[in-house]
Design an enzyme around this catalytic site. Structure first.
Site, mmCIF file in Angstrom:
data_model
loop_
_atom_site.group_PDB
_atom_site.id
_atom_site.type_symbol
_atom_site.label_atom_id
_atom_site.label_comp_id
_atom_site.label_asym_id
_atom_site.label_seq_id
_atom_site.Cartn_x
_atom_site.Cartn_y
_atom_site.Cartn_z
ATOM 1 N N GLY A 71 6.923 -0.618 5.836
ATOM 2 C CA GLY A 71 8.233 -1.116 5.426
ATOM 3 C C GLY A 71 9.179 -1.364 6.581
ATOM 4 O O GLY A 71 9.898 -2.377 6.608
ATOM 5 N N SER A 107 11.519 5.424 7.355
ATOM 6 C CA SER A 107 10.185 4.910 7.074
ATOM 7 C C SER A 107 10.196 4.293 5.690
ATOM 8 O O SER A 107 10.605 4.939 4.725
ATOM 9 C CB SER A 107 9.127 6.011 7.137
ATOM 10 O OG SER A 107 7.912 5.572 6.546
ATOM 11 N N GLY A 108 9.743 3.037 5.589
ATOM 12 C CA GLY A 108 9.732 2.368 4.304
ATOM 13 C C GLY A 108 8.729 2.963 3.335
ATOM 14 O O GLY A 108 9.055 3.253 2.175
#
Length: 342
Positions: free
Chosen positions: A257, A90-91
């Site tokens: 992201g 996960s960004g």
């Protein structure tokens, strides 16, 4: 105060999306690899329920568990827990984790730039943090390899008819739709409708298109629906609105992201973005992530890019989550008013 459990958390958000970080009170889960540890967390559900369910959590919350890295090249490792998934990457959560590690002093900060290697369940990500006066002001994350899975696929959605969609991977799996073609200007007041429609599109994509990561057979579903705004180009600068519907039915407050990475992969596959370009994605609240293509390669048989995304995060507080031994809901609870019917 009575408690038979205390979990220490530093809360943060990245461009609006909550990404809390567990810094104490939880032992590393079993597993020889970080991916195996994340699968144990996903199957066991006890920690996920405790921190994500009400009254301690909520549908808006993501929580990251810091664990010792398995890869000797990494400075730290984290397992991401989202409302319905325990994903590879996960960004926004990586940006929160890097900010918490540096701003809280867990890892040493060097000004004007600190470099870290973080291990996510989906692989290593490399971080550059611009730092000033004791604050990590902007985080650059060199993400995992990202790729376009399908371009211009036909998808039937009840009540909408036939849509043309893309599917892609940017550290998580996406079905990507044309926001404008569906009547969305990507404004904040459209969030409820985007969330509801996104859940319908995601379900249809899983039923009709599916998803298969070439190197990770465990990741076999579409997680998110990305409502992609039109690209505005000024020279090498690209800009577009972005809204990602997250199961069970909310919209990411940040530009997402992994979504920016997935969209760059589809743009590259179409010949519309190269290493010299930069994409700025704008969320429903006006926050931004920037992305660029660092290099190209392959994931199994599929052409891929290595994306770099950047954004900002801020610590919002510290918490000690406790459990009274007489609490009748030790694992918390969910109601369909916010968690959805599923």
């Amino acid at each position: 105060m009575r408690s038979n459990r205390i979990i220490h958390v530093i809360s943060a958000h990245a461009e609006g999306e909550v990404g809390d970080v567990i810094v104490g009170g939880v032992a590393p889960p079993p597993g020889e690899t970080l991916w195996a540890q994340s699968r144990w967390i996903a199957r066991d559900e006890a920690l996920r329920n405790f921190v994500l369910n009400e009254p301690r959590g909520g549908v808006f919350r993501h929580v990251n568990l810091l664990v010792p890295p398995r890869d000797p090249r990494a400075d730290a490792a984290f397992i991401i827990m989202e409302p319905e998934d325990t994903p590879p990457m996960s960004g926004s959560n990586a940006i929160c984790v890097a900010t918490v590690l540096l701003d809280s002093g867990i890892l040493p900060m060097t000004e004007p730039e600190t470099r870290l290697t973080l291990e996510a369940p989906g692989g290593l990500v490399h971080v550059r943090a611009q730092c000033r006066a004791g604050k990590a002001e902007r985080i650059f994350v060199r993400n995992v390899p990202s790729f376009s899975a399908r371009l211009d696929a036909a998808l039937e959605v009840e009540g909408l008819g036939a849509l043309t969609v893309d599917t892609a991977y940017g550290g998580d799996s996406f079905v990507i739709v044309d926001a404008r073609a569906l009547g969305f200007a990507l404004r904040a007041d459209e969030a409820r409708d985007i969330a509801a429609l996104g859940m319908r599109i995601t379900r249809a994509a899983n039923e009709q298109l599916g998803f298969a990561h070439p190197l990770n057979p465990d990741w076999d579903h579409v997680s998110f629906c990305l409502f992609a705004g039109p690209i505005e180009r000024r020279g090498r600068e690209l800009r577009a609105g972005s809204a990602v519907a997250i199961r069970p039915g909310k919209v990411d407050r940040s530009p997402t992201g992994t979504g920016v990475s997935a969209r760059m992969a589809t743009l590259h596959a179409r010949g519309l973005m190269g290493p010299e370009d930069r994409l700025t994605a704008v969320s429903l609240i006006g926050s931004t992530f920037s992305g660029r293509i660092v290099e190209t390669g392959a994931v199994g048989p599929l052409p891929a890019i290595i994306p770099e995304i950047s954004g900002r995060a801020w610590i919002t507080g510290t918490h000690q989550h406790m459990l009274d031994p007489d609490d009748p809901w030790p694992q918390g609870y969910r109601l369909s008013d916010t968690w959805g019917a599923g």
